[in-house]
Design a protein around this motif. Structure first.
Motif, mmCIF file in Angstrom:
data_model
loop_
_atom_site.group_PDB
_atom_site.id
_atom_site.type_symbol
_atom_site.label_atom_id
_atom_site.label_comp_id
_atom_site.label_asym_id
_atom_site.label_seq_id
_atom_site.Cartn_x
_atom_site.Cartn_y
_atom_site.Cartn_z
ATOM 1 N N TYR A 122 0.840 -1.208 0.000
ATOM 2 C CA TYR A 122 0.000 0.000 0.000
ATOM 3 C C TYR A 122 0.874 1.258 0.000
ATOM 4 O O TYR A 122 0.618 2.205 -0.747
ATOM 5 C CB TYR A 122 -0.947 0.008 1.202
ATOM 6 N N PHE A 125 2.299 1.597 -3.598
ATOM 7 C CA PHE A 125 1.388 1.833 -4.719
ATOM 8 C C PHE A 125 0.179 2.698 -4.372
ATOM 9 O O PHE A 125 -0.579 3.070 -5.257
ATOM 10 C CB PHE A 125 0.892 0.497 -5.285
ATOM 11 N N LYS A 127 -3.518 3.978 -2.897
ATOM 12 C CA LYS A 127 -4.900 3.503 -2.875
ATOM 13 C C LYS A 127 -5.202 2.512 -3.988
ATOM 14 O O LYS A 127 -6.157 1.750 -3.899
ATOM 15 C CB LYS A 127 -5.859 4.684 -2.961
ATOM 16 N N GLN A 128 -4.399 2.507 -4.994
ATOM 17 C CA GLN A 128 -4.584 1.592 -6.111
ATOM 18 C C GLN A 128 -4.597 0.126 -5.644
ATOM 19 O O GLN A 128 -5.271 -0.709 -6.231
ATOM 20 C CB GLN A 128 -3.459 1.823 -7.108
ATOM 21 N N THR A 129 -3.872 -0.165 -4.566
ATOM 22 C CA THR A 129 -3.819 -1.544 -4.063
ATOM 23 C C THR A 129 -5.167 -2.021 -3.551
ATOM 24 O O THR A 129 -5.397 -3.226 -3.456
ATOM 25 C CB THR A 129 -2.785 -1.694 -2.924
ATOM 26 N N ALA A 131 -7.968 -1.377 -5.069
ATOM 27 C CA ALA A 131 -8.848 -1.572 -6.224
ATOM 28 C C ALA A 131 -8.952 -3.055 -6.571
ATOM 29 O O ALA A 131 -7.988 -3.815 -6.397
ATOM 30 C CB ALA A 131 -8.312 -0.792 -7.427
ATOM 31 N N PHE A 134 -6.187 -4.471 -8.945
ATOM 32 C CA PHE A 134 -4.764 -4.257 -8.659
ATOM 33 C C PHE A 134 -3.908 -5.459 -9.047
ATOM 34 O O PHE A 134 -2.808 -5.287 -9.577
ATOM 35 C CB PHE A 134 -4.522 -3.901 -7.186
ATOM 36 N N TYR A 137 -3.297 -5.244 -12.659
ATOM 37 C CA TYR A 137 -2.384 -4.122 -12.891
ATOM 38 C C TYR A 137 -0.948 -4.539 -12.565
ATOM 39 O O TYR A 137 -0.027 -4.290 -13.350
ATOM 40 C CB TYR A 137 -2.824 -2.934 -12.035
#
Length: 180
Positions: A122, A125, A127-129, A131, A134, A137
Motif C-alpha cells: 500500500y 502503490f 490507494k490503487q492496491t 482496487a 490491482f 495491474y
C-alpha cells in the motif's frame, strides 16, 4: 473460473496454479516444501530457495536480508502526510515480527507478516492496491511482482498450519521481498 485466474494463466503454467493450491491445502510438510520450491522456480529461484528451506544458516541470512530490504523500502518510500503514521506502525510491527522469526515462531508471526506486506505494498502503490483490479495491474506492469502478489494474496489471512508449513510459506514470500 474468474477473469483474474485467466490473466494469471497468461503468466504461469497450470501446474504452477496447482502447486499453489496444493501448498495451501496440504497438511504434509514435505509436500508443502516441494510445492514451495516449485513455486520458487517460477521466479527462477527454486534451487536457491530449496537450500534456504533446508539450511538454518541460509534461513537466517534470508531473514536478515528480508529485514534490511523491507526496512529500506519502508524508509525510502515517499508517502503522503496522511500515511506517515502507517509507515511508522509498519516499521514497528516489522521489528516485532523479526523477533518472532528469529526465534522460529512463524505461526506467531504469520498474521502480522501478512499485515506488514499488505501495508508495505500500500505504501508503495497507494490507494490503487485497494482496487479490485490491482492484481491485474501488477501483472501487467511488473510480471514478477504480479506473480508474487498472486502468491501472496492467495495465502489465507489466518491459518492453523503447522509451524513448518507456515515457515515455508513465509520464507517464500520473504525470499521474493528480500530480492525485490
Amino acid at each position: 473460473m474468474s477473469e483474474k485466474n485467466n490473466l494469471i494463466e497468461e503468466f504461469v503454467e497450470k501446474k504452477t496454479l496447482q502447486c499453489l493450491t496444493a501448498l495451501i491445502e496440504t497438511q504434509d510438510e514435505k509436500a508443502a516444501v516441494k510445492n514451495a520450491v516449485q513455486l520458487a522456480e517460477v521466479l527462477g529461484t527454486g534451487s536457491t530457495f530449496k537450500k534456504i528451506a533446508e539450511n538454518k544458516e541460509q534461513e537466517e541470512k534470508l531473514i536478515s536480508s528480508f529485514s534490511n530490504n523491507l526496512a529500506l523500502l519502508i524508509q525510502k518510500t515517499w508517502v503522503e502526510k496522511t500515511d506517515e503514521e502507517l509507515k511508522a506502525q509498519v516499521s514497528y510491527l516489522l521489528e516485532e515480527v523479526l523477533k518472532q522469526l528469529n526465534k522460529s515462531k512463524y505461526k506467531s508471526a504469520y498474521s502480522n507478516f501478512i499485515s506488514i506486506v499488505n501495508d508495505v505494498v500500500y505504501l508503495m502503490f497507494g490507494k490503487q492496491t485497494r482496487a479490485d483490479d490491482f492484481a491485474d495491474y501488477a501483472l501487467r506492469i511488473d510480471p514478477e511482482f504480479g506473480i508474487f502478489w498472486w502468491y501472496f494474496k492467495s495465502l489465507p489471512q489466518e491459518t492453523n498450519w503447522s509451524e513448518e508449513k507456515t515457515r515455508i510459506a513465509l520464507l517464500l514470500a520473504m525470499y521474493f521481498l528480500a530480492n525485490y
